[in-house]
Design a protein around this motif. Structure first.
Motif, mmCIF file in Angstrom:
data_model
loop_
_atom_site.group_PDB
_atom_site.id
_atom_site.type_symbol
_atom_site.label_atom_id
_atom_site.label_comp_id
_atom_site.label_asym_id
_atom_site.label_seq_id
_atom_site.Cartn_x
_atom_site.Cartn_y
_atom_site.Cartn_z
ATOM 1 N N HIS A 178 9.394 5.007 -9.697
ATOM 2 C CA HIS A 178 10.544 5.124 -8.430
ATOM 3 C C HIS A 178 10.454 5.924 -7.552
ATOM 4 C CE1 HIS A 178 14.703 5.765 -7.220
ATOM 5 N NE2 HIS A 178 14.847 4.388 -7.558
ATOM 6 N N THR A 179 10.149 5.458 -6.323
ATOM 7 C CA THR A 179 10.044 6.594 -5.142
ATOM 8 C C THR A 179 11.758 6.471 -4.548
ATOM 9 O OG1 THR A 179 9.371 4.558 -3.609
ATOM 10 C CG2 THR A 179 7.872 5.823 -5.080
ATOM 11 N N GLY A 180 11.476 7.178 -3.283
ATOM 12 C CA GLY A 180 12.594 7.139 -2.191
ATOM 13 C C GLY A 180 12.764 5.919 -1.738
ATOM 14 N N ALA A 181 11.819 5.026 -1.656
ATOM 15 C CA ALA A 181 11.913 3.726 -0.929
ATOM 16 C C ALA A 181 12.097 2.693 -2.082
ATOM 17 C CB ALA A 181 10.599 3.171 -0.239
ATOM 18 N N GLY A 182 12.334 2.857 -3.256
ATOM 19 C CA GLY A 182 12.389 1.907 -4.065
ATOM 20 C C GLY A 182 11.394 1.987 -5.304
ATOM 21 N N PHE A 183 11.258 0.919 -5.902
ATOM 22 C CA PHE A 183 10.120 0.703 -7.072
ATOM 23 C C PHE A 183 8.756 0.365 -6.526
ATOM 24 C CE2 PHE A 183 13.921 0.404 -9.485
ATOM 25 C CZ PHE A 183 13.824 1.347 -10.617
ATOM 26 N N ARG A 184 7.728 0.953 -6.954
ATOM 27 C CA ARG A 184 6.574 0.506 -6.684
ATOM 28 C C ARG A 184 5.819 0.136 -7.922
ATOM 29 N NH1 ARG A 184 6.395 4.033 -2.116
ATOM 30 N NH2 ARG A 184 6.134 2.683 -0.291
ATOM 31 N N LEU A 185 4.960 -1.016 -8.326
ATOM 32 C CA LEU A 185 4.303 -1.341 -9.498
ATOM 33 C C LEU A 185 2.856 -1.226 -9.104
ATOM 34 C CD1 LEU A 185 5.010 -2.527 -12.251
ATOM 35 C CD2 LEU A 185 4.507 -4.804 -11.552
ATOM 36 N N PRO A 205 -9.495 9.203 -2.806
ATOM 37 C CA PRO A 205 -9.829 9.881 -3.967
ATOM 38 C C PRO A 205 -8.595 9.821 -4.921
ATOM 39 C CG PRO A 205 -10.583 11.086 -2.231
ATOM 40 C CD PRO A 205 -9.838 9.933 -1.574
ATOM 41 N N HIS A 206 -7.320 10.111 -4.443
ATOM 42 C CA HIS A 206 -6.224 10.290 -5.292
ATOM 43 C C HIS A 206 -5.671 8.837 -5.655
ATOM 44 C CE1 HIS A 206 -2.572 11.470 -7.063
ATOM 45 N NE2 HIS A 206 -1.749 11.015 -6.276
ATOM 46 N N LEU A 207 -5.973 7.613 -4.926
ATOM 47 C CA LEU A 207 -5.379 6.467 -5.439
ATOM 48 C C LEU A 207 -7.113 5.567 -5.651
ATOM 49 C CD1 LEU A 207 -2.356 5.912 -3.070
ATOM 50 C CD2 LEU A 207 -2.485 6.392 -5.338
ATOM 51 N N LYS A 208 -7.921 6.063 -6.052
ATOM 52 C CA LYS A 208 -9.020 5.270 -6.089
ATOM 53 C C LYS A 208 -9.063 3.989 -7.154
ATOM 54 C CE LYS A 208 -14.045 5.566 -6.855
ATOM 55 N NZ LYS A 208 -15.194 6.715 -7.286
ATOM 56 N N GLY A 209 -9.044 2.924 -6.872
ATOM 57 C CA GLY A 209 -9.161 1.882 -7.496
ATOM 58 C C GLY A 209 -7.693 1.289 -7.919
ATOM 59 N N MET A 210 -6.529 1.850 -7.166
ATOM 60 C CA MET A 210 -5.144 1.491 -7.382
ATOM 61 C C MET A 210 -4.923 0.344 -6.335
ATOM 62 S SD MET A 210 -3.957 3.425 -10.026
ATOM 63 C CE MET A 210 -2.315 3.970 -9.640
ATOM 64 N N MET A 211 -3.656 -0.325 -6.671
ATOM 65 C CA MET A 211 -3.344 -1.293 -5.913
ATOM 66 C C MET A 211 -1.983 -1.407 -6.300
ATOM 67 S SD MET A 211 -5.429 -4.606 -6.920
ATOM 68 C CE MET A 211 -5.834 -4.868 -8.729
ATOM 69 N N TRP A 212 -0.837 -1.935 -5.394
ATOM 70 C CA TRP A 212 0.375 -2.092 -5.811
ATOM 71 C C TRP A 212 1.444 -2.716 -4.977
ATOM 72 C CZ3 TRP A 212 -2.048 2.012 -3.293
ATOM 73 C CH2 TRP A 212 -1.571 2.661 -1.876
ATOM 74 N N LEU A 213 2.317 -3.234 -5.863
ATOM 75 C CA LEU A 213 3.446 -4.095 -4.820
ATOM 76 C C LEU A 213 4.359 -3.178 -4.317
ATOM 77 C CD1 LEU A 213 4.681 -6.840 -7.518
ATOM 78 C CD2 LEU A 213 3.695 -7.022 -5.424
ATOM 79 N N GLU A 214 4.770 -3.331 -3.134
ATOM 80 C CA GLU A 214 5.927 -2.652 -2.160
ATOM 81 C C GLU A 214 7.370 -2.765 -3.045
ATOM 82 O OE1 GLU A 214 4.843 -0.328 1.051
ATOM 83 O OE2 GLU A 214 4.316 -0.106 -0.915
ATOM 84 N N PRO A 215 8.202 -2.025 -2.617
ATOM 85 C CA PRO A 215 9.425 -2.189 -3.298
ATOM 86 C C PRO A 215 10.018 -3.471 -3.016
ATOM 87 C CG PRO A 215 9.052 -0.147 -2.267
ATOM 88 C CD PRO A 215 8.098 -0.683 -1.701
#
Length: 336
Positions: free
Chosen positions: A99-106, A148-158
């Motif tokens: 849960h971020t300030g903009a909503g949920f990210r998966l 580096p911090h998000l290597k290999g990461m992908m996500w759905l926007e809120p």
């Protein structure tokens, strides 16, 4: 709470208090190192959290590898992947709800052969198709190359996560196919407990349990009707824009969300304005949103606000705020 659970919880609190109070950790042979101490705290915090289906509540980790006081929900997943050099090979990893300030990210952290993070090209697109009981929907996943911090990461926007949750929340799990370049990743996303996990991270109160209805009373109660067409006002703002002639005009902007189960193309509503001069009516009937039948509607779970224009305030109007209420919502333009 049982005695063992209470004692375990107290031990977690005691350890956390000790670390915070000291401001540092003794690294002599008789104590834990920084990394070991952090790992111990993380393990204790995780063990004290309940699970919701396959979703386990865990503390988040910052870019330094340290435990924070914020939480997320994580589910381990498995599946297969195929590309130009392999077919239906092992896929592992996890999905994380934050849960971020903009909503949920998966977030999706998948590993090829259950060990190698996905390698993203900087400008490559990633699509995700989800099949639930009632819907087959496509989404766009976001990534940041090989950061580096998000290597290999992908996500759905809120906004996409909200739509995904509304469409799939009644399923136990949904099938998911992610396509990136020539690679295809197939897995299932667990849905049981995901809505409750989102509510928990958002700080929403849990509903009061409903007592069973006696058999003889059930026939007297009618089930509530779920609205197929429903929209909710999220916020109303007065902004200044320039028209094509360069003149400044003040517009009322309405940001709203489709909270029903059908696409929306027309919304009528009332706009209430107080300009402190008495020259404007206190209420106007106005078409807040309109699209033709040949254009795509706003889908369930999506939010919308006009990028340009809106309800134009007359020159000299001193209104600083406005209110909007929706009166009618349609899926189709009935005049066509």
């Amino acid at each position: 709470m049982g005695t063992n659970m209470r004692n375990h919880f107290l031990s977690v609190i005691a350890l956390l208090v000790a670390v915070v109070a000291s401001g540092c950790v003794d690294t002599s042979d008789e104590s834990l190192s920084d990394s070991a101490s952090n790992a111990a705290i993380t393990a204790l915090m995780e063990d004290s959290q309940p699970a919701l289906g396959l979703w386990k509540k865990k503390p988040t980790i910052d870019e330094f590898g340290d435990t924070t006081m914020y939480f997320c929900y994580v589910a381990n997943v498995s599946g297969t992947f195929s590309n130009s050099v392999t077919d239906n090979s092992e896929l592992g990893g996890k999905i994380e709800l934050q849960h971020t300030g903009a909503g949920f990210r998966l977030f999706f952290a998948l590993r090829e052969y259950n060990k190698s993070p996905i390698h993203f090209w900087a400008n490559s697109n990633i699509s995700m198709k989800v099949k639930s009981t009632s819907w087959t929907t496509s989404y766009r996943l976001v990534h940041r190359g090989q950061s580096p911090h998000l290597k290999g990461m992908m996500w759905l926007e809120p906004d996409d996560f909200d739509r995904f949750l509304i469409q799939s929340k009644d399923d136990v799990s949904v099938k998911c196919v992610i396509t990136h370049m020539d690679s295809i990743y197939s897995l299932s996303i667990p849905m049981t407990g995901l809505q409750e996990a989102a509510d928990d991270l958002a700080g929403k109160l849990k509903p009061t349990p409903v007592l069973p209805i006696p058999e003889e009373s059930r026939s007297k109660i009618t089930e509530p009707v779920v609205k197929d067409l429903s929209a909710t006002v999220l916020d109303v703002a007065i902004v200044t824009e320039r028209n094509p002639k360069g003149k400044e005009v003040r517009f009322i902007k309405v940001r709203w969300k489709n909270t029903g189960t059908r696409p929306i193309r027309i919304i009528d509503g009332n706009i209430m304005i107080n300009d402190n001069t008495g020259t404007l009516k206190p209420k106007f009937e106005y078409t807040i949103f309109a699209r033709s039948n040949s254009e795509p509607g706003i889908m369930p779970g999506e939010t919308f606000v006009l990028q340009e224009g809106g309800f134009a305030l007359p020159a000299g109007c001193t209104a600083k705020e406005a209110k909007v209420e929706f009166t009618k919502v349609w899926e189709h333009d009935l005049s066509r």
